[in-house]
Design a protein around this motif. Structure first.
Motif, mmCIF file in Angstrom:
data_model
loop_
_atom_site.group_PDB
_atom_site.id
_atom_site.type_symbol
_atom_site.label_atom_id
_atom_site.label_comp_id
_atom_site.label_asym_id
_atom_site.label_seq_id
_atom_site.Cartn_x
_atom_site.Cartn_y
_atom_site.Cartn_z
ATOM 1 N N ALA A 109 35.166 27.961 42.028
ATOM 2 C CA ALA A 109 34.841 29.310 42.498
ATOM 3 C C ALA A 109 36.104 30.164 42.596
ATOM 4 O O ALA A 109 36.088 31.356 42.254
ATOM 5 C CB ALA A 109 34.144 29.238 43.850
ATOM 6 N N ALA A 110 37.189 29.560 43.043
ATOM 7 C CA ALA A 110 38.454 30.293 43.158
ATOM 8 C C ALA A 110 38.959 30.722 41.776
ATOM 9 O O ALA A 110 39.438 31.847 41.597
ATOM 10 C CB ALA A 110 39.501 29.428 43.856
ATOM 11 N N GLN A 111 38.842 29.829 40.791
ATOM 12 C CA GLN A 111 39.264 30.164 39.424
ATOM 13 C C GLN A 111 38.431 31.306 38.858
ATOM 14 O O GLN A 111 38.964 32.240 38.245
ATOM 15 C CB GLN A 111 39.138 28.937 38.519
ATOM 16 C CG GLN A 111 40.172 27.857 38.741
ATOM 17 C CD GLN A 111 41.592 28.343 38.492
ATOM 18 O OE1 GLN A 111 41.836 29.212 37.669
ATOM 19 N NE2 GLN A 111 42.535 27.782 39.230
ATOM 20 N N LEU A 112 37.128 31.239 39.061
ATOM 21 C CA LEU A 112 36.253 32.273 38.518
ATOM 22 C C LEU A 112 36.473 33.610 39.225
ATOM 23 O O LEU A 112 36.452 34.668 38.580
ATOM 24 C CB LEU A 112 34.789 31.837 38.642
ATOM 25 C CG LEU A 112 34.394 30.671 37.731
ATOM 26 C CD1 LEU A 112 33.009 30.154 38.098
ATOM 27 C CD2 LEU A 112 34.430 31.087 36.258
ATOM 28 N N SER A 113 36.713 33.575 40.510
ATOM 29 C CA SER A 113 37.011 34.807 41.254
ATOM 30 C C SER A 113 38.292 35.437 40.737
ATOM 31 O O SER A 113 38.383 36.668 40.595
ATOM 32 C CB SER A 113 37.139 34.505 42.754
ATOM 33 O OG SER A 113 35.910 34.056 43.287
ATOM 34 N N TRP A 114 39.283 34.596 40.451
ATOM 35 C CA TRP A 114 40.539 35.107 39.894
ATOM 36 C C TRP A 114 40.300 35.719 38.518
ATOM 37 O O TRP A 114 40.832 36.805 38.217
ATOM 38 C CB TRP A 114 41.567 33.972 39.788
ATOM 39 C CG TRP A 114 42.894 34.454 39.279
ATOM 40 C CD1 TRP A 114 43.936 34.918 40.016
ATOM 41 C CD2 TRP A 114 43.300 34.548 37.908
ATOM 42 N NE1 TRP A 114 44.967 35.307 39.194
ATOM 43 C CE2 TRP A 114 44.607 35.090 37.893
ATOM 44 C CE3 TRP A 114 42.695 34.247 36.691
ATOM 45 C CZ2 TRP A 114 45.318 35.320 36.717
ATOM 46 C CZ3 TRP A 114 43.393 34.480 35.510
ATOM 47 C CH2 TRP A 114 44.695 35.005 35.519
ATOM 48 N N ALA A 115 39.518 35.046 37.689
ATOM 49 C CA ALA A 115 39.232 35.558 36.343
ATOM 50 C C ALA A 115 38.536 36.915 36.415
ATOM 51 O O ALA A 115 38.869 37.847 35.674
ATOM 52 C CB ALA A 115 38.368 34.561 35.576
#
Length: 203
Positions: A109-115
């Protein structure tokens, strides 16, 4: 120049003009050529940087397929080193997928939020948003999932978003709202599984 002056006078006038303006002409020429070659050099460097980022992206993503923790660390390092490049966003999507496969939903979720925060690409953004919504739904964060789906504005994604909204609402226990979402999805463009979902709700 005056047509009545002699050739010698013309030469003297040219000399005088050159003495007064010659440095400016030479300087302007040097600056102009410098700017031209400088721009070409800049373009060459930019292209080279893009090619290097592309090669590095391919390498780290290929290593990611091994599933090793070191490979994940390599992808994270690539993202940090190429934050201004869209390759970092693509790498974040790949890393998030691997983290989901490993059951690490918070990290994914953190990676996708960053993306999502680091791209304006209309092809990438809805992919990241719908994947993040799926993760929220898996975490029983249904309202967050629905909120994320509301952010997907691309017309070509509306049928898929409506179906996914139905899935989330069904998980949330809102059967009637899920049915409405599925019907809306069917009107926008049916998927192979959509009719099965509607039939299951009718039973």
């Amino acid at each position: 120049m005056d047509g009545n002056i002699t050739e010698e006078q013309q030469v003297e006038q040219i000399k005088a003009w050159w003495k007064e303006n010659g440095k400016a002409v030479v300087l302007g020429t040097v600056i102009g050529l410098g700017g031209l070659f400088g721009w070409r050099y800049y373009q060459s460097e930019v292209q080279s940087a893009k090619e290097q980022a592309s090669d590095a992206y391919t390498q780290v993503v290929n290593r990611l397929a091994t599933g090793s923790e070191s490979a994940m660390a390599d992808v994270q390092a690539f993202i940090a080193a190429h934050e201004s490049s869209q390759y970092s966003v693509l790498a974040a999507l790949q890393l998030a997928k691997a983290q989901v496969d490993n059951g690490d939903l918070d990290a994914a979720a953190a990676q996708l939020s960053w993306a999502i925060a680091n791209t304006k690409d209309v092809a990438i953004l809805p992919i990241a948003q719908t994947r993040l919504a799926r993760i929220y739904a898996e975490q029983d964060a249904f309202d967050q999932a629905l909120s994320e789906l509301d952010k997907v504005t691309a017309d070509s994604w509306q049928a898929k978003v409506a179906e996914l909204r139905g899935d989330v609402l069904l998980q949330k226990g809102e059967i009637a709202a899920a049915r409405e979402a599925y019907i809306s999805a069917q009107q926008l463009g049916s998927s192979p599984a959509l009719q099965i979902k509607l039939d299951d709700l009718a039973q």
